[in-house]
Design an enzyme around this catalytic site. Structure first.
Site, PDB file in Angstrom:
ATOM      1  N   LYS A 170       0.854  -1.186   0.000  1.00  0.00           N
ATOM      2  CA  LYS A 170       0.000   0.000   0.000  1.00  0.00           C
ATOM      3  C   LYS A 170       0.887   1.232   0.000  1.00  0.00           C
ATOM      4  CE  LYS A 170      -1.629   2.869   2.984  1.00  0.00           C
ATOM      5  NZ  LYS A 170      -1.697   4.118   2.181  1.00  0.00           N
ATOM      6  N   GLY A 201      -4.936   3.029  -1.427  1.00  0.00           N
ATOM      7  CA  GLY A 201      -5.955   3.398  -0.451  1.00  0.00           C
ATOM      8  C   GLY A 201      -5.363   4.203   0.676  1.00  0.00           C
ATOM      9  N   ASP A 202      -6.203   4.579   1.631  1.00  0.00           N
ATOM     10  CA  ASP A 202      -5.728   5.373   2.759  1.00  0.00           C
ATOM     11  C   ASP A 202      -5.458   4.480   3.966  1.00  0.00           C
ATOM     12  OD1 ASP A 202      -8.232   4.845   3.920  1.00  0.00           O
ATOM     13  OD2 ASP A 202      -9.065   6.776   3.291  1.00  0.00           O
ATOM     14  N   VAL A 206      -7.309   0.709   3.923  1.00  0.00           N
ATOM     15  CA  VAL A 206      -6.358  -0.307   3.472  1.00  0.00           C
ATOM     16  C   VAL A 206      -5.265  -0.556   4.511  1.00  0.00           C
ATOM     17  CG1 VAL A 206      -4.676  -0.884   1.682  1.00  0.00           C
ATOM     18  CG2 VAL A 206      -6.855   0.151   1.055  1.00  0.00           C
ATOM     19  N   GLU A 245       9.730   2.724  10.619  1.00  0.00           N
ATOM     20  CA  GLU A 245      10.660   3.853  10.534  1.00  0.00           C
ATOM     21  C   GLU A 245       9.794   5.100  10.631  1.00  0.00           C
ATOM     22  OE1 GLU A 245      12.028   7.066   9.290  1.00  0.00           O
ATOM     23  OE2 GLU A 245      12.178   6.132   7.311  1.00  0.00           O
ATOM     24  N   CYS A 279      12.968  12.438   6.785  1.00  0.00           N
ATOM     25  CA  CYS A 279      12.799  12.091   8.195  1.00  0.00           C
ATOM     26  C   CYS A 279      14.083  12.239   8.995  1.00  0.00           C
ATOM     27  CB  CYS A 279      12.260  10.677   8.325  1.00  0.00           C
ATOM     28  SG  CYS A 279      13.166   9.465   7.359  1.00  0.00           S
ATOM     29  N   GLU A 379       8.595  17.433  15.056  1.00  0.00           N
ATOM     30  CA  GLU A 379       9.052  17.248  13.678  1.00  0.00           C
ATOM     31  C   GLU A 379       8.219  18.147  12.765  1.00  0.00           C
ATOM     32  OE1 GLU A 379      10.264  13.558  10.811  1.00  0.00           O
ATOM     33  OE2 GLU A 379       8.294  13.441  11.760  1.00  0.00           O
TER      34      GLU A 379
END
Length: 474
Positions: A170, A201-202, A206, A245, A279, A379
């Site tokens: 996904k 999908g989101d 999903v 992660e 990240c 962040e």
């Protein structure tokens, strides 16, 4: 055939069980640039059943068979470099050269390294009278982010398939076009039906279904810490392996013997790469207190030198951020820094003056005297850097280790013994000394709330393997 409105399941492009669609927005223009099908739990179930049916025969194949397929897949992707780069620029807003050289080029380099690792990996070792076998963990669910979309697919799909697992992928619903091209390449190569499956999908539909599915033995997720927590909770009932992660807030400690002009300038450039949507970006720059004022001048000049604009223009350094939600989050955090009294030395809220449309963010630098600001703790995931002074090295290390994240750290010094000593004291899964190039053989992942497990390198490959001890083997 329009594959953007279908899913790739069991070797075929099929329609979603329930017709649902999502418009894709070009972040540079705020205009619709595509449309994709959105999946449901029923679509996930189809994909998982196909992956389970394919598992026994695929995992039983020799590694040479699996690597042959993957090598051909890499060649197919390489031939689609321009298409992949265009898809990434269209959906994330990365400048064309960055999409081609870093987003796609970096992914292909990481693909090649993982092939080498898998080819040389010894799946059986012996200790005493025991044989230790490494075997594929089974059907895996892979959930990838939007900031480095193709690279994160490579980080997960390649080791999983090399290990003998079967896959349900996904990708982010924000940047799915490169994943569709990846699936088209896999179809052209001829992986057996069910080995690789793609469901768009989101997370609520999903992603949740993948995390909860009892036939999935492992979920690998890259994204926010908040979402990672939800995935871990959803996966807990079936006691599946979860690797994550997650977020980061990485300190960049510039030691007092460093060339300040170079260290600060390059630090700003590394922080702002990919419009700050990285990240492990060095977003907290720590400089010796006696040189704090000098560092502020250098950092402001470096930030102001960045050309923000149309990602299709070759002079552009920074394109827009990926989506409206991210744009608004960044704007709110910049405003919080101003409201809480941080010194704004470059950038600020709003778009750059010459850009009326698009999710463009001004390259922004703050200077603070202490850590009690949201911009220091949270962040931001945009082109925003915070400078903070330190009194001595132990003070810098204490500040760097004080947050909830532990993804990465940076140290700058010409004295390698000093730099290594600081690196060893940082609570981070990765520490970079003097801004090195990425090492495709290095394991990548975090301490604390930056996640569990590793991607890339031998450890990234081993995440997709289960351990069996055969005692009395001799």
């Amino acid at each position: 055939m329009d594959t953007t409105k279908k899913f790739y399941i069991n070797g075929e492009w099929i329609d979603p069980v329930v017709p649902q669609f999502r418009d894709l927005i070009n972040p540079a223009t705020e205009e619709i640039c595509g449309r994709i099908a959105m999946g449901s739990a029923e679509d996930v179930d189809k994909a998982v059943n196909a992956a389970e049916a394919a598992l026994a025969s695929y995992s039983a194949q020799p590694i040479s068979y699996r690597l042959n397929l993957l090598k051909r897949l890499k060649e197919k992707l390489q031939s689609k470099t321009d298409e992949l780069a265009e898809a990434i620029t269209k959906t994330i807003g990365a400048p064309t050269n960055f999409s081609r050289d870093v987003q796609v080029g970096g992914a292909l380099a990481n693909f090649e390294a993982m092939l080498t690792i898998a080819e040389t990996y010894q799946s059986v070792s012996r200790i005493g009278k025991t044989a230790i076998r490494k075997e594929p963990i089974g059907v895996v669910g892979l959930i990838t982010p939007w900031n480095y979309p193709l690279n994160q697919i490579v980080f997960k799909v390649v080791p999983a398939l090399a290990a003998g697992c079967t896959v349900v992928l996904k990708p982010s619903e924000v940047t799915p076009l490169d994943a569709i091209l990846f699936a088209e390449a896999a179809a052209e190569v001829g992986f057996p039906p069910g080995v690789f499956n793609l469901v768009n999908g989101d997370g609520l539909s999903v992603g949740e279904a993948i995390s909860r599915h009892p036939k999935i033995r492992m979920v690998s997720f890259t994204g926010s810490t908040r979402a990672g927590v939800q995935i871990a909770k959803a996966a807990a009932d079936t006691v599946k392996r979860v690797t994550q992660e997650l977020g980061g807030k990485s300190a960049n400690i510039i030691l007092d013997d460093a060339d300040l002009e170079s260290a600060v300038t390059v630090g700003v450039q590394v922080c702002f790469a990919n419009s700050g949507q990285t990240c492990d970006a060095p977003t907290l720059m720590m400089v010796p207190a006696p040189r704090f004022e000098e560092a502020k001048i250098i950092a402001a000049a470096a930030a102001n030198a960045h050309q923000v604009g149309d990602p299709l223009a070759h002079t552009t350094h920074l394109g827009p951020v990926s989506n409206i939600n991210q744009f608004e989050k960044i704007q709110n955090l910049i405003q919080s820094g101003i409201d809480q009294g941080a010194q704004l030395i470059a950038g600020g809220t709003g778009r750059p003056d010459s850009l009326a449309r698009g999710f463009y963010v001004k390259p922004t630098v703050f200077a603070v005297e202490h850590q009690n600001y949201d911009i220091v703790r949270e962040e931001i995931f945009g082109p925003v850097l915070v400078l903070i002074p330190y009194t001595d090295v132990e003070h810098a290390i204490l500040m760097a280790n004080s947050g909830v994240y532990g993804l990465a750290g940076y140290v700058v010094s010409p004295n390698m013994d000093r730099a290594r000593a600081v690196a060893e004291k940082l609570d981070a899964g990765m520490v970079c000394i003097n801004y090195p190039d990425w090492d495709s053989y290095a394991p990548f992942g975090g301490y604390k709330q930056s996640g569990n497990g590793r991607e890339s390198g031998v450890l990234g490959f081993e995440e997709y393997l289960e351990t069996k001890s055969i005692i009395g083997y001799h």
